[in-house]
Write a protein that holds these residues in place. Structure first.
Motif, PDB file in Angstrom:
ATOM      1  N   ASN A  60       0.845  -1.190   0.000  1.00 50.11           N
ATOM      2  CA  ASN A  60       0.000   0.000   0.000  1.00 50.11           C
ATOM      3  C   ASN A  60       0.883   1.244   0.000  1.00 50.11           C
ATOM      4  N   GLU A  61       0.714   2.058  -1.015  1.00 45.80           N
ATOM      5  CA  GLU A  61       1.528   3.265  -1.170  1.00 45.80           C
ATOM      6  C   GLU A  61       0.877   4.443  -0.443  1.00 45.80           C
ATOM      7  N   ALA A  62       0.921   4.427   0.876  1.00 51.39           N
ATOM      8  CA  ALA A  62       0.370   5.553   1.621  1.00 51.39           C
ATOM      9  C   ALA A  62       1.181   6.815   1.354  1.00 51.39           C
ATOM     10  N   PHE A  63       2.500   6.673   1.372  1.00 51.79           N
ATOM     11  CA  PHE A  63       3.428   7.774   1.108  1.00 51.79           C
ATOM     12  C   PHE A  63       4.613   7.205   0.330  1.00 51.79           C
ATOM     13  N   ALA A  64       5.083   7.938  -0.650  1.00 53.09           N
ATOM     14  CA  ALA A  64       6.216   7.448  -1.424  1.00 53.09           C
ATOM     15  C   ALA A  64       7.432   7.227  -0.543  1.00 53.09           C
ATOM     16  N   GLY A  65       7.701   8.158   0.372  1.00 49.20           N
ATOM     17  CA  GLY A  65       8.856   8.014   1.256  1.00 49.20           C
ATOM     18  C   GLY A  65       8.755   6.788   2.132  1.00 49.20           C
ATOM     19  N   GLN A  66       7.553   6.474   2.575  1.00 47.61           N
ATOM     20  CA  GLN A  66       7.343   5.281   3.403  1.00 47.61           C
ATOM     21  C   GLN A  66       7.623   4.012   2.618  1.00 47.61           C
ATOM     22  N   VAL A  67       7.108   3.926   1.385  1.00 50.60           N
ATOM     23  CA  VAL A  67       7.354   2.731   0.569  1.00 50.60           C
ATOM     24  C   VAL A  67       8.851   2.576   0.288  1.00 50.60           C
ATOM     25  N   LEU A  68       9.510   3.678  -0.025  1.00 59.52           N
ATOM     26  CA  LEU A  68      10.947   3.612  -0.315  1.00 59.52           C
ATOM     27  C   LEU A  68      11.737   3.190   0.916  1.00 59.52           C
ATOM     28  N   ALA A  69      11.333   3.651   2.102  1.00 63.20           N
ATOM     29  CA  ALA A  69      12.006   3.238   3.332  1.00 63.20           C
ATOM     30  C   ALA A  69      11.802   1.743   3.579  1.00 63.20           C
ATOM     31  N   CYS A  70      10.601   1.254   3.318  1.00 63.18           N
ATOM     32  CA  CYS A  70      10.324  -0.175   3.501  1.00 63.18           C
ATOM     33  C   CYS A  70      11.121  -1.023   2.501  1.00 63.18           C
ATOM     34  N   CYS A  71      11.197  -0.547   1.265  1.00 66.19           N
ATOM     35  CA  CYS A  71      11.986  -1.270   0.262  1.00 66.19           C
ATOM     36  C   CYS A  71      13.449  -1.357   0.694  1.00 66.19           C
ATOM     37  N   ALA A  72      13.970  -0.250   1.234  1.00 66.60           N
ATOM     38  CA  ALA A  72      15.354  -0.267   1.714  1.00 66.60           C
ATOM     39  C   ALA A  72      15.507  -1.269   2.846  1.00 66.60           C
ATOM     40  N   GLY A  73      14.527  -1.317   3.745  1.00 63.83           N
ATOM     41  CA  GLY A  73      14.596  -2.249   4.859  1.00 63.83           C
ATOM     42  C   GLY A  73      14.529  -3.699   4.428  1.00 63.83           C
ATOM     43  N   LEU A  74      13.867  -3.957   3.312  1.00 60.30           N
ATOM     44  CA  LEU A  74      13.710  -5.326   2.810  1.00 60.30           C
ATOM     45  C   LEU A  74      14.750  -5.688   1.758  1.00 60.30           C
ATOM     46  N   GLY A  75      15.539  -4.716   1.300  1.00 57.34           N
ATOM     47  CA  GLY A  75      16.469  -4.971   0.211  1.00 57.34           C
ATOM     48  C   GLY A  75      15.746  -5.236  -1.092  1.00 57.34           C
ATOM     49  N   LEU A  76      14.656  -4.504  -1.309  1.00 58.16           N
ATOM     50  CA  LEU A  76      13.787  -4.710  -2.466  1.00 58.16           C
ATOM     51  C   LEU A  76      13.892  -3.533  -3.422  1.00 58.16           C
ATOM     52  N   ASP A  77      14.033  -3.810  -4.702  1.00 53.28           N
ATOM     53  CA  ASP A  77      14.038  -2.764  -5.724  1.00 53.28           C
ATOM     54  C   ASP A  77      12.655  -2.120  -5.777  1.00 53.28           C
ATOM     55  N   PRO A  78      12.529  -0.814  -5.510  1.00 53.52           N
ATOM     56  CA  PRO A  78      11.214  -0.172  -5.521  1.00 53.52           C
ATOM     57  C   PRO A  78      10.482  -0.296  -6.851  1.00 53.52           C
ATOM     58  N   ALA A  79      11.211  -0.487  -7.937  1.00 50.88           N
ATOM     59  CA  ALA A  79      10.557  -0.609  -9.242  1.00 50.88           C
ATOM     60  C   ALA A  79       9.694  -1.864  -9.334  1.00 50.88           C
ATOM     61  N   ARG A  80       9.914  -2.828  -8.416  1.00 47.89           N
ATOM     62  CA  ARG A  80       9.121  -4.058  -8.422  1.00 47.89           C
ATOM     63  C   ARG A  80       7.770  -3.880  -7.735  1.00 47.89           C
ATOM     64  N   VAL A  81       7.586  -2.799  -7.002  1.00 46.68           N
ATOM     65  CA  VAL A  81       6.376  -2.613  -6.199  1.00 46.68           C
ATOM     66  C   VAL A  81       5.259  -2.007  -7.049  1.00 46.68           C
ATOM     67  N   CYS A  82       4.065  -2.577  -6.907  1.00 47.57           N
ATOM     68  CA  CYS A  82       2.871  -2.067  -7.617  1.00 47.57           C
ATOM     69  C   CYS A  82       3.157  -1.842  -9.102  1.00 47.57           C
ATOM     70  N   PRO A  83       3.406  -2.905  -9.853  1.00 45.12           N
ATOM     71  CA  PRO A  83       3.789  -2.753 -11.257  1.00 45.12           C
ATOM     72  C   PRO A  83       2.729  -2.098 -12.131  1.00 45.12           C
ATOM     73  N   GLU A  84       1.494  -2.033 -11.652  1.00 47.83           N
ATOM     74  CA  GLU A  84       0.440  -1.381 -12.426  1.00 47.83           C
ATOM     75  C   GLU A  84      -0.101  -0.128 -11.722  1.00 47.83           C
ATOM     76  N   GLY A  85       0.722   0.415 -10.834  1.00 45.91           N
ATOM     77  CA  GLY A  85       0.309   1.594 -10.078  1.00 45.91           C
ATOM     78  C   GLY A  85      -0.319   1.211  -8.756  1.00 45.91           C
ATOM     79  N   GLY A  86      -0.087   2.054  -7.753  1.00 44.99           N
ATOM     80  CA  GLY A  86      -0.606   1.756  -6.430  1.00 44.99           C
ATOM     81  C   GLY A  86      -1.437   2.892  -5.868  1.00 44.99           C
ATOM     82  N   ALA A  87      -1.525   2.956  -4.535  1.00 45.13           N
ATOM     83  CA  ALA A  87      -2.424   3.887  -3.863  1.00 45.13           C
ATOM     84  C   ALA A  87      -2.080   5.348  -4.100  1.00 45.13           C
ATOM     85  N   LEU A  88      -0.813   5.654  -4.403  1.00 50.60           N
ATOM     86  CA  LEU A  88      -0.476   7.037  -4.722  1.00 50.60           C
ATOM     87  C   LEU A  88      -1.283   7.522  -5.925  1.00 50.60           C
ATOM     88  N   ALA A  89      -1.545   6.621  -6.843  1.00 53.33           N
ATOM     89  CA  ALA A  89      -2.310   6.962  -8.042  1.00 53.33           C
ATOM     90  C   ALA A  89      -3.779   6.586  -7.922  1.00 53.33           C
TER      91      ALA A  89
END
Length: 391
Positions: A313-342
């Motif tokens: 859930n993309e509540a805030f872009a900064g939050q998603v990016l922080a979570c991706c960093a914590g998980l070692g996940l490339d943010p480009a993999r998240v919500c490939p068809e757009g998420g809650a920000l959109a």
């Protein structure tokens, strides 16, 4: 995977249908519809699917409706919506509140019930920010009543920040720049707008109130345009109206069945391999995704590299990016068809929207095998679910 574990997986509950309303901006396209109105439309649609199953397959009737809701009218919204949808009065309803994670928490609860009680459960969430009642504290010393803005997420002595300021702090702690947030938000809108143009949301949407399309996605929203927006929560902050979600209306539900009922139905679906709920510091609530996702993946015996579709859930872009960093996940993999920000963030429904999105991408038009959904909530909690497409 051992034979015993494989057998356990084969007996896991399965999501066999998933639908949602369009997501509207508060006080706009869906403003005249209450929470029960929105949920009932989706419940009726899913119930019609079950009613169309051939009688010889022996599919049981709906045993329960479980709905997440945050700021609705009070009472048991699930029961009201189930009756409004025309379900028999013998079908009970349960409304749950885990704040923004309520919709996914309802699905998790349905899965838990079906592990021990075979049958069919409709589960998801709903939010009508447009029709949520206003509440007031009683007047003190004969003065005017005070507007009750929100329930506490945590005791004030522990820390009870609003979600926006907490997202600012999380972005600062994680060294997530304003530009990175704007770039992520622009990409979410671009992806959602492209999916919408291609009809990629159409099959999952139940039109309601004459509305059949999500209202928020904006094509051509550039990073330069987002950069012109001022910080929303104070000088020096990096969260803006452009890289944060909106306030929205909508409902989303899934049909969950036990393994034997799934075999009788003979339809494709999403087998629920694992779920998890976790807690974090209430002062950094957006990080709830991290431990919940890790625990769910561990329980499923999978690594992130084995997951084909990731929906956070993309509540805030900064939050998603922080979570991706914590998980070692490339943010480009998240919500490939757009998420809650959109698309928007109808609080009580958003976790269930993630499940619907996984169903579309892994079942309606197969694009992989495994999916991960995760969402954070005020008060410092996270809920996650790992699924496997089964055909």
């Amino acid at each position: 995977m051992s034979g015993g574990a494989g057998g356990a997986v084969a007996e896991a509950p399965v999501i066999v249908a998933a639908r949602r309303t369009p997501i509207g901006t508060a006080q706009r396209s869906l403003a005249a519809l209450t929470a029960p109105d929105l949920a009932a439309a989706v419940i009726a649609d899913l119930a019609a699917d079950l009613a169309a199953a051939p009688p010889e397959r022996g599919v049981p009737g709906i045993g329960e409706v479980v709905l997440g809701n945050c700021t609705g009218p009070g009472g048991d919204v699930a029961r009201v919506a189930a009756l409004q949808a025309g379900l028999p009065d013998t079908v009970p309803g349960l409304t749950v509140d885990r704040q923004c994670a309520s919709g996914l928490a309802a699905v998790v609860l349905a899965v838990a019930v079906l592990r021990s009680e075979p049958g069919v459960v409709l589960a998801g969430g709903v939010e009508s920010a447009s029709t949520a009642p206003w509440r007031f504290w009683p007047p003190a010393d004969g003065g005017a009543p005070t507007r009750y803005e929100r329930a506490p997420f945590a005791p004030a002595t522990v820390g009870d920040p609003d979600m926006g300021p907490a997202a600012d702090l999380l972005a600062r702690d994680s060294d997530v720049s304003r530009r990175c947030q704007d770039e992520y938000a622009a990409r979410s809108h671009a992806r959602a707008a492209a999916t919408q143009r291609a009809g990629g949301f159409d099959a999952e949407i139940v039109p309601v109130g004459g509305v059949a399309r999500d209202e928020r996605p904006r094509a051509g929203l550039s990073v330069d345009r987002l950069a012109r927006l001022r910080p929303a929560f104070g000088p020096g902050g990096t969260v803006t109206a452009g890289n944060a979600c909106g306030v929205n209306d909508g409902a989303a539900l899934v049909t969950v069945v036990d393994a034997e009922t799934h075999r009788r139905l003979g339809v494709p679906g999403l087998r629920v391999l694992a779920t998890a709920t976790a807690g974090v510091d209430p002062n950094r609530p957006g990080l709830g995704i991290v431990p919940a996702a890790r625990l769910a993946l561990d329980r499923a015996g999978l690594g992130l590299d084995q997951v084909d579709v990731v929906e956070f859930n993309e509540a805030f872009a900064g939050q998603v990016l922080a979570c991706c960093a914590g998980l070692g996940l490339d943010p480009a993999r998240v919500c490939p068809e757009g998420g809650a920000l959109a698309l928007g963030h109808p609080w009580g429904a958003s976790g269930a929207v993630l499940a619907v999105r996984l169903f579309t991408q892994l079942v309606r038009r197969p694009g992989g095998r495994h999916g991960l959904a995760a969402i954070a909530a005020g008060g410092g909690q996270g809920v996650a679910m790992v699924v496997e497409a089964c055909r």
